[in-house]
Scaffold this motif. Sequence first.
Motif, PDB file in Angstrom:
ATOM      1  N   ARG A 168    -107.023 -80.113  10.158  1.00 22.50           N
ATOM      2  CA  ARG A 168    -106.671 -79.983  11.563  1.00 22.50           C
ATOM      3  C   ARG A 168    -107.628 -79.051  12.268  1.00 22.50           C
ATOM      4  NH1 ARG A 168    -103.511 -81.250   8.232  1.00 22.50           N
ATOM      5  NH2 ARG A 168    -101.593 -82.466   8.424  1.00 22.50           N
ATOM      6  N   VAL A 169    -107.966 -79.409  13.493  1.00 24.05           N
ATOM      7  CA  VAL A 169    -108.798 -78.567  14.348  1.00 24.05           C
ATOM      8  C   VAL A 169    -108.021 -78.276  15.622  1.00 24.05           C
ATOM      9  CG1 VAL A 169    -110.910 -78.420  15.725  1.00 24.05           C
ATOM     10  CG2 VAL A 169    -110.980 -79.454  13.448  1.00 24.05           C
ATOM     11  N   GLU A 170    -107.784 -76.992  15.880  1.00 24.31           N
ATOM     12  CA  GLU A 170    -107.137 -76.565  17.115  1.00 24.31           C
ATOM     13  C   GLU A 170    -108.210 -76.025  18.054  1.00 24.31           C
ATOM     14  OE1 GLU A 170    -103.938 -73.858  16.404  1.00 24.31           O
ATOM     15  OE2 GLU A 170    -103.331 -74.893  14.571  1.00 24.31           O
ATOM     16  N   MET A 171    -108.305 -76.591  19.233  1.00 27.13           N
ATOM     17  CA  MET A 171    -109.361 -76.197  20.162  1.00 27.13           C
ATOM     18  C   MET A 171    -108.798 -75.854  21.534  1.00 27.13           C
ATOM     19  SD  MET A 171    -111.224 -79.785  21.259  1.00 27.13           S
ATOM     20  CE  MET A 171    -111.372 -80.387  19.566  1.00 27.13           C
ATOM     21  N   LEU A 172    -109.524 -74.969  22.208  1.00 19.54           N
ATOM     22  CA  LEU A 172    -109.247 -74.686  23.611  1.00 19.54           C
ATOM     23  C   LEU A 172    -110.174 -75.546  24.446  1.00 19.54           C
ATOM     24  CD1 LEU A 172    -107.919 -72.927  25.850  1.00 19.54           C
ATOM     25  CD2 LEU A 172    -109.837 -71.338  25.559  1.00 19.54           C
ATOM     26  N   VAL A 173    -109.634 -76.189  25.459  1.00 20.91           N
ATOM     27  CA  VAL A 173    -110.414 -77.041  26.348  1.00 20.91           C
ATOM     28  C   VAL A 173    -110.507 -76.373  27.714  1.00 20.91           C
ATOM     29  CG1 VAL A 173    -110.571 -79.281  27.484  1.00 20.91           C
ATOM     30  CG2 VAL A 173    -109.704 -79.129  25.135  1.00 20.91           C
ATOM     31  N   ALA A 174    -111.727 -76.261  28.223  1.00 22.67           N
ATOM     32  CA  ALA A 174    -111.962 -75.801  29.597  1.00 22.67           C
ATOM     33  C   ALA A 174    -112.732 -76.905  30.307  1.00 22.67           C
ATOM     34  CB  ALA A 174    -112.763 -74.501  29.601  1.00 22.67           C
ATOM     35  N   THR A 175    -112.233 -77.350  31.444  1.00 24.80           N
ATOM     36  CA  THR A 175    -112.827 -78.524  32.076  1.00 24.80           C
ATOM     37  C   THR A 175    -112.804 -78.440  33.588  1.00 24.80           C
ATOM     38  OG1 THR A 175    -112.750 -80.959  32.186  1.00 24.80           O
ATOM     39  CG2 THR A 175    -110.635 -79.797  32.029  1.00 24.80           C
ATOM     40  N   THR A 176    -113.764 -79.112  34.205  1.00 20.59           N
ATOM     41  CA  THR A 176    -113.765 -79.297  35.658  1.00 20.59           C
ATOM     42  C   THR A 176    -113.410 -80.740  36.005  1.00 20.59           C
ATOM     43  OG1 THR A 176    -116.168 -79.624  35.519  1.00 20.59           O
ATOM     44  CG2 THR A 176    -115.380 -77.428  36.183  1.00 20.59           C
ATOM     45  N   ARG A 177    -112.901 -81.481  35.041  1.00 21.12           N
ATOM     46  CA  ARG A 177    -112.437 -82.841  35.302  1.00 21.12           C
ATOM     47  C   ARG A 177    -111.102 -82.801  36.044  1.00 21.12           C
ATOM     48  NH1 ARG A 177    -114.454 -86.960  31.451  1.00 21.12           N
ATOM     49  NH2 ARG A 177    -115.971 -86.003  30.043  1.00 21.12           N
TER      50      ARG A 177
ATOM     51  N   PRO B  46    -112.985 -72.832  18.211  1.00 18.64           N
ATOM     52  CA  PRO B  46    -113.642 -73.902  18.971  1.00 18.64           C
ATOM     53  C   PRO B  46    -113.229 -73.896  20.453  1.00 18.64           C
ATOM     54  CG  PRO B  46    -112.447 -74.754  17.041  1.00 18.64           C
ATOM     55  CD  PRO B  46    -111.951 -73.369  17.324  1.00 18.64           C
ATOM     56  N   ILE B  47    -114.224 -73.876  21.323  1.00 12.50           N
ATOM     57  CA  ILE B  47    -113.990 -73.994  22.762  1.00 12.50           C
ATOM     58  C   ILE B  47    -114.807 -75.183  23.272  1.00 12.50           C
ATOM     59  CG2 ILE B  47    -114.154 -72.896  25.029  1.00 12.50           C
ATOM     60  CD1 ILE B  47    -114.062 -70.200  23.646  1.00 12.50           C
ATOM     61  N   LEU B  48    -114.130 -76.194  23.757  1.00 14.59           N
ATOM     62  CA  LEU B  48    -114.784 -77.377  24.312  1.00 14.59           C
ATOM     63  C   LEU B  48    -114.914 -77.228  25.818  1.00 14.59           C
ATOM     64  CD1 LEU B  48    -115.820 -80.323  24.295  1.00 14.59           C
ATOM     65  CD2 LEU B  48    -113.417 -81.047  24.432  1.00 14.59           C
ATOM     66  N   VAL B  49    -116.138 -77.297  26.310  1.00 18.30           N
ATOM     67  CA  VAL B  49    -116.383 -77.351  27.751  1.00 18.30           C
ATOM     68  C   VAL B  49    -116.732 -78.789  28.082  1.00 18.30           C
ATOM     69  CG1 VAL B  49    -117.882 -76.629  29.633  1.00 18.30           C
ATOM     70  CG2 VAL B  49    -117.130 -74.954  27.916  1.00 18.30           C
TER      71      VAL B  49
END
Length: 424
Positions: free
Chosen positions: A37-46, A158-161
């Motif tokens: 499992r991968v737990e990630m934070l998502v930051a987006t301008t969508r 993990p931080i996904l932009v």
Amino acid sequence: MHCILLAAILLTVLSGCAERPKNVLIPVADTSPSSSRVEMLVATTRGRSANPGEMFTGERGLSPAFADITVSIPPDNVRKVGEVAWPKKLPPNPATDFAVLRSADLTAEAAKGWLSASVRKSPDRSVLVFIHGFNNRFEDSVFRFAQIANDARTDSVPILVTWPSRGSTFAYGYDRESTNYTRNALETLFQYLGRDPEIEEVSILAHSMGNWLALEALRQMAIRNDGLPPKFKNIMLAAPDVDVDVFRSQIADMGKQHPQFTLFVSQDDRALAVSRRVWGSVARLGSIDPEKAPYKEELAANNITVIDLTKVKSGDKLNHGKFAESPEIVQLIGARISDGQALTDSRVGFGDSIVAVTTGAAAVAGTAAGLAIAAPVAVVDQNTRDNYTNQVGQLGLPAEGGKAGRSTVDCNARKDASANICNR
């Protein structure tokens, strides 16, 4: 007509993904104990989507949004390292497919709380920020980054932009402007990571068009702060479609004490060759010859590590996705990052070993060998490379003759240092 054809080819060959199933983000039950499992934070301008299976659209949101997502990844005996196991039908089966186990929108304050709690659980108090490239739907970026984080075996949070990309080969102009639309928000994120005393190290991986966004946000931050924080250690630029003259000015604006940059280039990258023609015949950063003036001197002066994969053979006829041929590397680099070592650390023959794993004949420039190969291994998969080739063929761009050899090592056949890497 000539310019229109070139533009059409560019839009096609820089495609970020082949056709994928949609609405895959509805959470399913955790029915596969052997899956990781991968737990990630998502930051987006969508912009947010009313469809829970999509979560975010390719349109631009009025303000940054946040989410936390947990992705289940099937075990290694089901999926090859470096690949995303997209579900063939819905709902996905966690035993065989990438599947979302949890997804939740977050406020900005809740996102800060999520990050703080996750960093405290990380052994090295580090974060890895991933910025995707052109033609990525939201789910593409989520699954791709989950695969990178999992296969790297890194302890970094993990931080996904993810910025507003319409996920279409013919939305190149919109996507490019969306990176400009996002750079202030990305700088704000970088500023927060730089100030947070709980975070001790920040690594950044950008691919393709995402390099422009990453470099612009870092440049703005450096100008505003008179430099970048020391905790910003490693910046990986994978196949950057960036004007070399612009990159020169961006690096200069960051000052002499900038992070360690690792640049991944290939002079036979045919996608970037088309991009060069479209953008006024100015060299693209991802396809320079690092041994020629003025690049050699400028790269050395700025202490930029360059990995030249021009001699590396791959199954990608456009030579834009050579990273994807060596899945062992992403695991090795992830381990080094988790150990708190800089990507330029070449002790114990580390660089030579990576070259041996990759090809045995790679031309390497800079202070260490093969290091930027790691992270982008998942950015371009086999379906993507096939999509590049098929679409370019339809537009009349000739394919190279001959058969390309694989660049990975047969671990059973090799008795040298690369066998030790394969056995890790």
